[in-house]
Write a protein that holds these residues in place. Structure first.
Motif, mmCIF file in Angstrom:
data_model
loop_
_atom_site.group_PDB
_atom_site.id
_atom_site.type_symbol
_atom_site.label_atom_id
_atom_site.label_comp_id
_atom_site.label_asym_id
_atom_site.label_seq_id
_atom_site.Cartn_x
_atom_site.Cartn_y
_atom_site.Cartn_z
ATOM 1 N N UNK A 53 0.851 -1.194 0.000
ATOM 2 C CA UNK A 53 0.000 0.000 0.000
ATOM 3 C C UNK A 53 0.886 1.243 0.000
ATOM 4 N N UNK A 54 2.137 1.098 -0.441
ATOM 5 C CA UNK A 54 3.108 2.201 -0.350
ATOM 6 C C UNK A 54 2.839 3.280 -1.391
ATOM 7 N N UNK A 55 3.205 4.530 -1.086
ATOM 8 C CA UNK A 55 3.073 5.598 -2.084
ATOM 9 C C UNK A 55 3.940 5.303 -3.304
ATOM 10 N N UNK A 76 7.640 -6.297 -10.254
ATOM 11 C CA UNK A 76 6.858 -5.562 -9.255
ATOM 12 C C UNK A 76 5.548 -6.315 -9.048
ATOM 13 N N UNK A 77 5.094 -6.362 -7.801
ATOM 14 C CA UNK A 77 3.772 -6.926 -7.518
ATOM 15 C C UNK A 77 2.816 -5.807 -7.133
ATOM 16 N N UNK A 78 1.623 -5.872 -7.694
ATOM 17 C CA UNK A 78 0.570 -4.913 -7.328
ATOM 18 C C UNK A 78 -0.525 -5.657 -6.586
ATOM 19 N N UNK A 79 -0.837 -5.159 -5.388
ATOM 20 C CA UNK A 79 -1.923 -5.700 -4.577
ATOM 21 C C UNK A 79 -3.173 -4.965 -5.030
ATOM 22 N N UNK A 80 -4.067 -5.664 -5.721
ATOM 23 C CA UNK A 80 -5.151 -4.972 -6.421
ATOM 24 C C UNK A 80 -6.204 -4.378 -5.487
ATOM 25 N N UNK A 81 -6.223 -4.834 -4.222
ATOM 26 C CA UNK A 81 -7.173 -4.245 -3.262
ATOM 27 C C UNK A 81 -6.657 -2.905 -2.734
ATOM 28 N N UNK A 82 -5.408 -2.581 -3.052
ATOM 29 C CA UNK A 82 -4.799 -1.391 -2.468
ATOM 30 C C UNK A 82 -5.133 -0.137 -3.288
ATOM 31 N N UNK A 83 -5.301 1.011 -2.620
ATOM 32 C CA UNK A 83 -5.630 2.250 -3.349
ATOM 33 C C UNK A 83 -4.517 2.712 -4.303
ATOM 34 N N UNK A 87 -1.958 3.821 -9.743
ATOM 35 C CA UNK A 87 -0.681 4.544 -9.885
ATOM 36 C C UNK A 87 0.461 3.577 -10.188
ATOM 37 N N UNK A 88 0.459 2.435 -9.518
ATOM 38 C CA UNK A 88 1.527 1.459 -9.757
ATOM 39 C C UNK A 88 1.404 0.847 -11.153
ATOM 40 N N UNK A 89 0.162 0.707 -11.630
ATOM 41 C CA UNK A 89 -0.038 0.170 -12.985
ATOM 42 C C UNK A 89 0.647 1.073 -14.006
ATOM 43 N N UNK A 90 0.600 2.367 -13.779
ATOM 44 C CA UNK A 90 1.270 3.322 -14.676
ATOM 45 C C UNK A 90 2.784 3.317 -14.448
ATOM 46 N N UNK A 91 3.184 3.170 -13.195
ATOM 47 C CA UNK A 91 4.628 3.152 -12.865
ATOM 48 C C UNK A 91 5.355 2.016 -13.608
ATOM 49 N N UNK A 92 4.670 0.897 -13.751
ATOM 50 C CA UNK A 92 5.226 -0.248 -14.489
ATOM 51 C C UNK A 92 5.678 0.210 -15.874
ATOM 52 N N UNK A 93 4.852 1.033 -16.509
ATOM 53 C CA UNK A 93 5.155 1.510 -17.870
ATOM 54 C C UNK A 93 6.247 2.570 -17.812
ATOM 55 N N UNK A 94 6.129 3.510 -16.863
ATOM 56 C CA UNK A 94 7.112 4.603 -16.768
ATOM 57 C C UNK A 94 8.513 4.060 -16.515
ATOM 58 N N UNK A 95 8.613 3.043 -15.658
ATOM 59 C CA UNK A 95 9.928 2.511 -15.270
ATOM 60 C C UNK A 95 10.360 1.355 -16.179
ATOM 61 N N UNK A 96 9.537 1.055 -17.162
ATOM 62 C CA UNK A 96 9.855 -0.017 -18.138
ATOM 63 C C UNK A 96 10.229 -1.337 -17.444
ATOM 64 N N UNK A 97 9.374 -1.726 -16.507
ATOM 65 C CA UNK A 97 9.623 -2.996 -15.809
ATOM 66 C C UNK A 97 9.351 -4.173 -16.743
#
Ligand code: TUI
Length: 316
Positions: A53-55, A76-83, A87-97
Motif C-alpha cells: 500500500x506504499x506511495x 513488481x507486484x501490485x496488490x489490487x485491493x490497495x488504493x 498509480x503502480x499500474x502506470x509506474x510499471x510503464x514509466x519505469x519499463x519494468x
C-alpha cells in the motif's frame, strides 16, 4: 520441463522470465524491498518488489535501488485491493519494468496496456475460473497460490489447485503456497507447474530486513504455528499465531463489526515487520515455516532448493 543430466531445470517459466532458475520470490508487503529482490535476482531467481500500500514515489525509489544492485530482471507486484493500484499500474510503464505480478483480485483492466508495452504479466490466481479468464485476456503465465501460503489466501490447497489449473489452461503455471525446499518444488512440477513462487523461506534469508523477532518466530514455528484470521469478513489472512491473532479470532467469535476488525488490521503489517510487535502486528507467514530451522543467504536457499529438486526429478 527439461532436467538436463544433473544440470538445470529449464522450463517455459525460466525462459519467459530470462532467469537461471524458475523461482519467483513472493512479494511480501513491507518486506520485499530492493535489497531482497536484488539478492534473489543475483542468485538466479526473479526478485519482486512488493507494491503493498506504499506511495508510488517510495516504490519508484525501490525499483531504482534494485536496478543499482542488479542488472538481472526484477519485477513488481501490485496488490489490487490497495488504493495505489492505478498509480503502480502506470509506474510499471514509466519505469519499463519487465515483469508484473498481481494479487488479491483481477488485473483485467490493466492487462491490455501492459501487454502493448511488452510487459510480462503474471496474475496470482486462487481458483480455476480466474486462471482461465487471465489466459483469455493475454496473461503470460499464472501463479497458482494455495491456502498454505502466508498473507491473503483463497480456499484451495496448492495440491488441489495446481493440477486443476494445469488441465484448464495452456499458459505456464507457477505454484505457490507450502513450497520451501526441493521436495516441494519437485512435487509442484509433478502437478503440472513449471516454476515455483516462495515467500516464507525468504523471510528467513540473511538479506531479508525484517525485525529479528519476526525472523526468529518463523524459525521457531512448528507445523501448526500459523492460523488464518478474517474468514468471517471474507478476507482470510494467514499469520503466525501470536497474541494479536488470538485477539482477532476472539473478536471474530464475538461478531464484532467489520470496521473494528479493519481498525485492528490497519498498520499491523508495519508493526510486525519494523517493530516486532507481537501484541499489535500481523506476522504473515505460510504453513511451511515449520520446515525452516536456519538462516541462509538467498543464493543458498535457491541453489539448495534446485539441487534437491533436480536430484529428485532424476530419481537420485
Ligand atoms: O495477495 C496475496 N497475498 C497478500 S496481499 C497482502 S496485503 C493485505 N493487506 C491487508 C489485508 C489483507 C492483505 C498480504 N498477502 N496473495 C495473492 C493472492 N491473490 N492470494 C489470493 C488471491 C486472489 C484471490 C481472489 C486472487 C484473485 C482473486 O480473484 C477475485 C476475483 O476478482 O475473481
Amino acid at each position: 520441463m527439461t532436467v538436463d543430466s544433473g544440470k538445470l531445470i529449464t522450463t517455459r517459466v525460466s525462459e519467459l522470465l530470462g532467469v537461471k532458475y524458475p523461482i519467483i520470490q513472493g512479494a511480501m508487503a513491507w518486506i520485499a524491498d530492493a535489497g531482497l529482490a536484488a539478492a534473489v535476482s543475483n542468485a538466479g531467481g526473479l526478485g519482486l518488489i512488493a507494491g503493498g500500500a506504499a506511495p508510488v514515489d517510495v516504490i519508484r525509489d525501490e525499483i531504482r535501488k534494485a536496478r543499482a544492485l542488479t542488472n538481472k530482471p526484477i519485477g513488481l507486484n501490485i496488490m489490487l485491493m490497495s488504493p495505489n493500484a492505478d498509480d503502480l499500474a502506470q509506474l510499471v510503464l514509466d519505469e519499463k519494468l519487465q515483469v508484473i505480478t498481481t494479487g488479491a483480485g483481477s488485473p483485467g483492466v490493466y492487462i491490455e496496456r501492459w501487454k502493448a508495452a511488452g510487459v510480462t504479466v503474471i496474475p496470482v490466481v486462487a481458483a480455476v475460473a480466474l486462471a482461465v479468464r487471465m489466459e483469455r485476456l493475454g496473461a503470460d503465465a499464472v501463479i497458482c497460490e494455495g491456502c498454505e501460503a502466508g498473507g491473503h489466501i483463497g480456499d484451495l490447497t496448492t495440491m488441489a489447485l495446481v493440477p486443476q489449473v494445469a488441465d484448464a489452461v495452456k499458459i505456464p503455471i507457477i505454484a505457490a503456497g507450502g513450497i520451501a525446499d526441493g521436495r516441494g518444488a519437485a512435487a509442484a512440477f509433478m502437478l503440472g507447474a513449471e516454476g515455483v513462487q516462495c515467500g516464507t523461506v525468504f523471510l528467513t534469508a540473511e538479506e531479508c530486513a525484517i525485525h529479528d523477532t519476526y525472523k526468529q518466530r518463523v524459525l521457531d514455528a512448528k507445523d501448526t504455528g500459523t492460523v488464518a484470521t478474517g474468514r468471517s469478513s471474507g478476507h482470510p489472512v494467514r499469520c503466525l499465531k501470536t497474541p494479536f491473532t488470538r485477539k482477532l479470532l476472539a473478536m471474530e467469535k464475538e461478531d464484532v463489526s467489520l470496521e473494528a476488525l479493519e481498525e485492528m488490521m490497519s498498520g499491523s503489517m508495519r508493526k510486525a515487520v519494523q517493530d516486532g510487535n507481537l501484541e499489535e502486528g500481523s506476522f504473515m507467514c505460510g504453513q511451511i515455516a515449520g520446515l525452516l530451522k536456519e538462516k541462509k543467504t538467498c543464493r543458498e536457499i535457491i541453489e539448495g532448493l534446485f539441487g534437491q529438486a533436480e536430484g529428485l526429478l532424476h530419481g537420485r
